[in-house]
Motif scaffolding. Structure first.
Motif, PDB file in Angstrom:
ATOM      1  N   ALA A 128       3.810  -1.170   3.610  1.00 45.96           N
ATOM      2  CA  ALA A 128       3.319   0.225   3.518  1.00 45.96           C
ATOM      3  C   ALA A 128       4.428   1.435   3.222  1.00 45.96           C
ATOM      4  N   ASP A 129       4.332   2.045   2.140  1.00 50.23           N
ATOM      5  CA  ASP A 129       5.412   2.888   1.707  1.00 50.23           C
ATOM      6  C   ASP A 129       5.156   4.396   2.194  1.00 50.23           C
ATOM      7  N   LEU A 130       6.298   5.163   2.531  1.00 51.31           N
ATOM      8  CA  LEU A 130       6.295   6.573   2.567  1.00 51.31           C
ATOM      9  C   LEU A 130       7.365   7.139   1.729  1.00 51.31           C
ATOM     10  N   ILE A 131       7.183   8.347   1.357  1.00 46.95           N
ATOM     11  CA  ILE A 131       7.906   9.259   0.518  1.00 46.95           C
ATOM     12  C   ILE A 131       8.328  10.562   1.349  1.00 46.95           C
ATOM     13  N   ALA A 132       9.504  10.634   1.978  1.00 47.49           N
ATOM     14  CA  ALA A 132      10.070  11.923   2.537  1.00 47.49           C
ATOM     15  C   ALA A 132      10.589  12.953   1.452  1.00 47.49           C
ATOM     16  N   GLY A 133      10.278  14.098   1.521  1.00 43.66           N
ATOM     17  CA  GLY A 133      10.828  15.212   0.824  1.00 43.66           C
ATOM     18  C   GLY A 133       9.690  15.643  -0.156  1.00 43.66           C
ATOM     19  N   LEU A 134       8.367  15.287  -0.097  1.00 45.91           N
ATOM     20  CA  LEU A 134       7.497  15.696  -0.952  1.00 45.91           C
ATOM     21  C   LEU A 134       7.181  17.156  -0.841  1.00 45.91           C
ATOM     22  N   PRO A 135       6.433  17.800  -1.869  1.00 45.14           N
ATOM     23  CA  PRO A 135       6.242  19.278  -1.544  1.00 45.14           C
ATOM     24  C   PRO A 135       5.185  19.448  -0.377  1.00 45.14           C
ATOM     25  N   LYS A 136       5.441  20.469   0.465  1.00 44.34           N
ATOM     26  CA  LYS A 136       4.741  21.009   1.434  1.00 44.34           C
ATOM     27  C   LYS A 136       4.767  20.062   2.802  1.00 44.34           C
ATOM     28  N   GLU A 137       5.757  19.222   2.650  1.00 44.60           N
ATOM     29  CA  GLU A 137       6.131  18.474   4.046  1.00 44.60           C
ATOM     30  C   GLU A 137       7.362  18.490   4.489  1.00 44.60           C
ATOM     31  N   ASP A 138       7.441  19.484   5.461  1.00 46.99           N
ATOM     32  CA  ASP A 138       8.784  19.448   6.091  1.00 46.99           C
ATOM     33  C   ASP A 138       8.982  18.495   7.002  1.00 46.99           C
ATOM     34  N   LEU A 139      10.206  18.411   7.900  1.00 45.01           N
ATOM     35  CA  LEU A 139      10.623  17.317   8.588  1.00 45.01           C
ATOM     36  C   LEU A 139       9.629  16.995   9.739  1.00 45.01           C
ATOM     37  N   ASP A 140       9.055  18.152  10.285  1.00 45.06           N
ATOM     38  CA  ASP A 140       8.060  17.901  11.476  1.00 45.06           C
ATOM     39  C   ASP A 140       6.866  17.448  10.973  1.00 45.06           C
TER      40      ASP A 140
ATOM     41  N   ALA B 227       0.827  -1.252   0.004  1.00 44.91           N
ATOM     42  CA  ALA B 227      -0.008   0.263  -0.094  1.00 44.91           C
ATOM     43  C   ALA B 227       0.747   1.339  -0.078  1.00 44.91           C
ATOM     44  N   GLY B 228       0.673   2.047  -1.094  1.00 46.09           N
ATOM     45  CA  GLY B 228       1.547   3.305  -1.143  1.00 46.09           C
ATOM     46  C   GLY B 228       0.721   4.470  -0.247  1.00 46.09           C
ATOM     47  N   ILE B 229       1.295   4.748   0.912  1.00 45.50           N
ATOM     48  CA  ILE B 229       0.443   5.675   1.786  1.00 45.50           C
ATOM     49  C   ILE B 229       1.269   7.269   1.159  1.00 45.50           C
ATOM     50  N   GLN B 230       2.691   7.163   1.412  1.00 43.18           N
ATOM     51  CA  GLN B 230       3.448   8.237   0.650  1.00 43.18           C
ATOM     52  C   GLN B 230       3.316   9.432   1.998  1.00 43.18           C
ATOM     53  N   SER B 231       2.226   9.882   2.297  1.00 43.95           N
ATOM     54  CA  SER B 231       2.064  10.994   3.267  1.00 43.95           C
ATOM     55  C   SER B 231       0.881  11.042   4.104  1.00 43.95           C
ATOM     56  N   PHE B 232       0.654  11.426   5.107  1.00 47.37           N
ATOM     57  CA  PHE B 232      -0.653  11.767   5.971  1.00 47.37           C
ATOM     58  C   PHE B 232      -0.833  13.218   5.855  1.00 47.37           C
TER      59      PHE B 232
ATOM     60  N   PHE C 264       6.907  15.207   8.324  1.00 43.85           N
ATOM     61  CA  PHE C 264       7.167  13.832   8.085  1.00 43.85           C
ATOM     62  C   PHE C 264       7.139  12.934   9.518  1.00 43.85           C
ATOM     63  N   LYS C 265       7.686  13.561  10.463  1.00 40.39           N
ATOM     64  CA  LYS C 265       7.829  12.987  11.655  1.00 40.39           C
ATOM     65  C   LYS C 265       6.233  12.439  12.156  1.00 40.39           C
ATOM     66  N   ASN C 266       5.349  13.309  11.978  1.00 40.61           N
ATOM     67  CA  ASN C 266       3.972  12.913  12.065  1.00 40.61           C
ATOM     68  C   ASN C 266       3.680  11.894  11.130  1.00 40.61           C
ATOM     69  N   THR C 267       3.723  12.075   9.993  1.00 44.00           N
ATOM     70  CA  THR C 267       3.542  10.890   8.831  1.00 44.00           C
ATOM     71  C   THR C 267       3.772   9.577   9.257  1.00 44.00           C
ATOM     72  N   TYR C 268       5.339   9.692   9.694  1.00 45.78           N
ATOM     73  CA  TYR C 268       5.929   8.449  10.335  1.00 45.78           C
ATOM     74  C   TYR C 268       5.193   7.772  11.503  1.00 45.78           C
TER      75      TYR C 268
END
Length: 556
Positions: A313-325, A275-280, A327-331
């Motif tokens: 499940a997959d996540l992608i870090a560095g997508l537009p409009k998602e900073d590290l903070d 499942a490609g989640i990529q980001s929340f 992405f931490k929530n996404t993880y």
């Protein structure tokens, strides 16, 4: 003419389906050889093998992991076979043919090549999707599925039969993807073309008579057609139980019928969903045109996980409009799903994608060489990329490989931000001298845990991995007298005898939430040991057969 179809696979276990389609579509007036290598093979060995075949024409299948290496092979081959004609095809070259059309390459075929490749072999004129040094036609081709169904099966070739149980079998039930995610190359083909169910069911009948044990479906979204995917799943439910099937899905659009079907199946290893989640982050998903119902996705994945269905499940870090903070929530939210595997990736700016055209808009700087990973963006610093890489390392080594998953879950439940904890672990793992072993990983985790309960859970979990006495990750002060007292408790229970102490191994552990002693009785039968839990007051608490893997029912 002698034609060689070849590629550099990522691993031996992988098979290249594209080459096999070319092979079954071959013009039988020519002698055609299919030969696969891996990216780990020595360059000289690959070149010598190709030269020994002595082809007149070579077709290389190119992907993100082998493009540059393929050019090196081609150059060396041309030095020894000066008149050989070399043509490239595949997704890596279809959207950046200018970079691959070197002096050593005669031509590049764009798109699907089952027809155009053999037109090129036969030196036909005006070939769509062909680029050479003197001819450019960028009308990328798509092959008629009805035509493919008339060919011999690429899945049942005689030269593949002997190792069907040693390699993945890649199968496609459709081509194209209905979604338009800006970072993904699959979004460049929204024309969904399906193989008929009659063709597929006949294939499944034939595959069931082979030694195949792992089938991976290449469909970009297996459940794009709900009714069709359900019918296929129903057929696969009846497939012999020692075969596993892997699908890429959109989790939010899984039908209740498909979920119920999978959950009702008794063999939990039969289906594996990617499942490609990529980001929340909703703004991020909107920016990359990935439209998904996050709440429905989480609900569906929870159903599968609770049923012990294998989920990656997959996540992608560095997508537009998602900073590290963010992405931490996404993880954090992905971790909470408790899926079997979490793939934490860094955005790759793939050639031909819509996001490549928007890189300046988001300040994206990416490596110009494959795999084109981003270096930084306007809100995702290079330091952030490196942090995510370390978290990905810890996630893969500890969670995905089920090294100490129960300990990590305890830490997740007792840590504010699990990303930060995994970053610490990733830094320590990255500093280990290679090659390292499992006890080194456990020692890293043990030394990173600040509370006693977490350490005791880790000690319990550690002994699940070994059939013989392992290296200790922490020394204890158990003297002969204490060991004898622990053993005596089990003797009084009529479970062991005095002679068993020679097979015994002692450590601290945890049983139903309380600190205790654990005694493991190893054997010479290459089976996992029995484990006995004894309280610190020397009362018998319980026995665990490590072959049964009961985990939390004994510990919590």
């Amino acid at each position: 003419m002698k034609v060689l179809l070849t590629t550099l696979n990522a691993k031996y276990i992988h098979k290249n389906l594209a080459l096999r389609w070319l092979y079954v579509a071959r013009d039988k007036r020519h002698e055609t050889v299919l030969k696969e290598f891996t990216i780990n093979d020595k360059l000289e060995k690959i070149v010598d093998s190709i030269v020994e075949i002595n082809p007149d024409l070579i077709g290389f299948s190119c992907y993100i992991w082998n493009g540059q290496q393929t050019l090196k092979v081609a150059k060396k081959v041309k030095e020894k076979l000066k008149d050989v004609n070399i043509v490239l095809g595949g997704p890596e070259v279809s959207y950046q043919y200018e970079d691959y059309l070197t002096d050593d390459i005669n031509g590049i075929l764009l798109g699907e090549g089952e027809i155009s490749f053999w037109k090129y072999v036969n030196q036909e004129n005006q070939i769509n999707g062909l680029v050479t040094h003197s001819y450019v036609n960028t009308n990328s081709l798509k092959t008629d599925i009805a035509y493919l169904e008339t060919l011999d099966s690429p899945y049942l070739l005689d030269f593949d039969m002997n190792d069907m149980d040693k390699r993945y079998l890649y199968v496609e039930t459709s081509r194209g993807c209905p979604y338009k995610c800006k970072y993904c190359m699959a979004s460049l083909d929204n024309d969904i073309r399906e193989f008929s169910l009659d063709y597929l069911f006949d294939l499944f009948d034939k595959l069931e008579k082979t030694k195949v044990n792992q089938i991976k479906f290449l469909d970009r979204t297996f459940n794009a057609n709900k009714n069709r995917s359900l019918r296929i799943a129903r057929r696969l439910i009846d497939f012999k139980d020692d075969v596993s099937f892997q699908f890429e899905i959109m989790a939010d659009t899984l039908s209740n019928e498909l979920i119920d079907l999978v959950c009702a199946n008794e063999v939990k290893s039969k289906f594996r969903f990617e499942a490609g989640i990529q980001s929340f982050n909703k703004e991020t998903l909107k920016a990359v045109s990935r439209y998904q119902n996050t709440e429905k996705m989480v609900s569906n994945l929870n159903k599968l996980v609770k049923n012990n269905t294998i989920v990656h499940a997959d996540l992608i870090a560095g997508l537009p409009k998602e900073d590290l903070d963010s992405f931490k929530n996404t993880y954090q939210r992905l971790f909470q799903l408790k899926v079997d595997e979490m793939q934490v990736g860094i955005l790759k700016l793939l050639k031909g994608t819509a996001l490549e055209d928007e890189m300046d808009k988001y300040g994206i700087i990416a490596d110009k060489k494959a795999p084109y990973q981003i270096i930084s963006s306007d809100i995702f610093l290079n330091a952030d990329v490196k942090k995510v890489e370390l978290v990905a390392l810890a996630t893969d080594r500890l969670w995905n490989r089920n090294i100490c998953r129960h300990t990590l879950w305890y830490l997740f439940e007792n840590t504010a931000v699990i990303f930060d904890y995994m970053l610490i672990l990733g830094e320590k793992i990255n500093s280990l001298k290679k090659p390292y072993q499992r006890h080194h990983l456990f020692k890293v985790v043990y030394e990173s845990i600040g509370d006693e309960t977490g350490r005791l859970i880790l000690l319990n979990e550690y002994y699940y991995l070994f059939k013989q006495r392992p290296v200790r990750i922490v020394e204890n002060s158990f003297d002969k007298k204490l060991k004898a007292q622990i053993l005596e408790v089990t003797i009084k229970q009529g479970l062991l005898t005095q002679n068993d102490i020679r097979y015994a191994y002692f450590d601290y552990g945890i049983f139903k939430g309380q600190k205790c002693y654990q005694m493991l009785i190893y054997n010479s039968d290459q089976k996992y040991p029995d484990r006995y839990f004894i309280s610190l007051n020397f009362t018998y608490l319980g026995k665990e057969d490590l072959n049964e893997r009961c985990y939390d029912c004994y510990w919590q």
